[in-house]
Each structure stands twice: as C-alpha cells, then as structure tokens.
Design an enzyme around this catalytic site. Structure first.
Site, PDB file in Angstrom:
ATOM      1  N   LYS A   1       0.865  -1.184   0.000  1.00 51.57           N
ATOM      2  CA  LYS A   1       0.000   0.000   0.000  1.00 51.57           C
ATOM      3  C   LYS A   1       0.896   1.226   0.000  1.00 51.57           C
ATOM      4  O   LYS A   1       1.788   1.339   0.831  1.00 51.57           O
ATOM      5  CB  LYS A   1      -0.904  -0.012   1.237  1.00 51.57           C
ATOM      6  CG  LYS A   1      -1.840   1.186   1.299  1.00 51.57           C
ATOM      7  CD  LYS A   1      -2.871   1.057   2.400  1.00 51.57           C
ATOM      8  CE  LYS A   1      -2.245   0.952   3.759  1.00 51.57           C
ATOM      9  NZ  LYS A   1      -3.222   0.853   4.842  1.00 51.57           N
TER      10      LYS A   1
ATOM     11  N   CYS B   1      -7.505  11.126   1.076  1.00 49.99           N
ATOM     12  CA  CYS B   1      -7.740  10.024   0.142  1.00 49.99           C
ATOM     13  C   CYS B   1      -6.985  10.222  -1.169  1.00 49.99           C
ATOM     14  O   CYS B   1      -6.971  11.315  -1.725  1.00 49.99           O
ATOM     15  CB  CYS B   1      -9.247   9.931  -0.148  1.00 49.99           C
ATOM     16  SG  CYS B   1      -9.677   8.683  -1.372  1.00 49.99           S
TER      17      CYS B   1
ATOM     18  N   CYS C   1      -7.335   7.323  -3.360  1.00 48.48           N
ATOM     19  CA  CYS C   1      -7.917   6.261  -4.191  1.00 48.48           C
ATOM     20  C   CYS C   1      -9.198   6.733  -4.891  1.00 48.48           C
ATOM     21  O   CYS C   1      -9.734   6.025  -5.719  1.00 48.48           O
ATOM     22  CB  CYS C   1      -8.221   5.023  -3.351  1.00 48.48           C
ATOM     23  SG  CYS C   1      -9.684   5.145  -2.297  1.00 48.48           S
TER      24      CYS C   1
ATOM     25  N   CYS D   1      -9.690  10.360   3.844  1.00 49.21           N
ATOM     26  CA  CYS D   1      -9.687   8.900   3.744  1.00 49.21           C
ATOM     27  C   CYS D   1     -10.644   8.323   4.782  1.00 49.21           C
ATOM     28  O   CYS D   1     -10.656   8.754   5.933  1.00 49.21           O
ATOM     29  CB  CYS D   1      -8.268   8.395   3.999  1.00 49.21           C
ATOM     30  SG  CYS D   1      -8.134   6.603   4.181  1.00 49.21           S
TER      31      CYS D   1
ATOM     32  N   HIS E   1     -10.029   2.494   0.728  1.00 48.76           N
ATOM     33  CA  HIS E   1      -8.929   2.042  -0.137  1.00 48.76           C
ATOM     34  C   HIS E   1      -8.643   0.552   0.057  1.00 48.76           C
ATOM     35  O   HIS E   1      -8.233  -0.123  -0.884  1.00 48.76           O
ATOM     36  CB  HIS E   1      -7.656   2.878   0.109  1.00 48.76           C
ATOM     37  CG  HIS E   1      -7.167   2.821   1.509  1.00 48.76           C
ATOM     38  ND1 HIS E   1      -7.478   3.778   2.453  1.00 48.76           N
ATOM     39  CD2 HIS E   1      -6.411   1.890   2.141  1.00 48.76           C
ATOM     40  CE1 HIS E   1      -6.913   3.440   3.611  1.00 48.76           C
ATOM     41  NE2 HIS E   1      -6.262   2.301   3.438  1.00 48.76           N
TER      42      HIS E   1
HETATM   43 FE1  FES Z   1      -9.053   6.567  -0.419  1.00 47.00          FE
HETATM   44 FE2  FES Z   1      -8.204   5.747   1.962  1.00 47.00          FE
HETATM   45  S1  FES Z   1      -7.032   6.431   0.324  1.00 47.00           S
HETATM   46  S2  FES Z   1     -10.240   5.848   1.242  1.00 47.00           S
END
Ligand code: FES
Length: 75
Positions: A23, A41, A43, A52, A56
């Site tokens: 990760k 976040c 992702c 976040c 993810h």
């Molecule tokens: Fe997107 Fe954690 S990096 S929810």
C-alpha cells in the site's frame, strides 16, 4: 509489466507507482494543524472525500491495486 486486476467493473488507478509496496502511503509532518493526524484520500473512493475513510482497503482487494492515503501529521 504491471498487472492490475479488475473485478466487478472496477479498475486500479495506480498503474506504476511503487507497485512493489502493498500500500502506497506517504506522510508529511506539519507544524500547524488543528488535529494530530489527517489522512487524505488518494484512491478516489472515499465516502468522506477528500478525507480517507479506509475504503482504499476494499478497492485494493477488489482490483489488486496498492493505493493508500497521504497522512498529514502534526509535529
Ligand atoms: Fe481513499 Fe483511503 S485512500 S479511502
């Protein structure tokens, strides 16, 4: 070669950055923050974007991706 699995119509979003890591998480130490830790976040799947919410992990499992948050840590 980069292998990104896709299941249930999902696709990975990280084709080539640090793919040897489970990760990808980066952290930055900041002197002035209101909270000791803030995770942003990267992702694009978070229900609390731009923060976040841990989604993810589900994204990574479904796609074989390895994205993780940017952590801002108060010094
Ligand atoms: Fe997107 Fe954690 S990096 S929810």
């Amino acid at each position: 070669a980069v292998v990104v699995r896709a299941e249930a119509g999902q696709a990975g979003i990280n084709p080539d950055i640090r793919k040897t890591e489970a990760k990808v998480v980066d952290s930055v130490v900041v002197t002035e923050l209101s909270k000791p830790l803030t995770a942003y976040c990267r992702c694009w799947r978070s229900g609390t974007f731009p923060l976040c919410d841990g989604t993810h992990a589900k994204h990574n499992k479904a796609t074989g991706d390895n994205v993780g948050p940017l952590l801002l840590k108060k010094q």
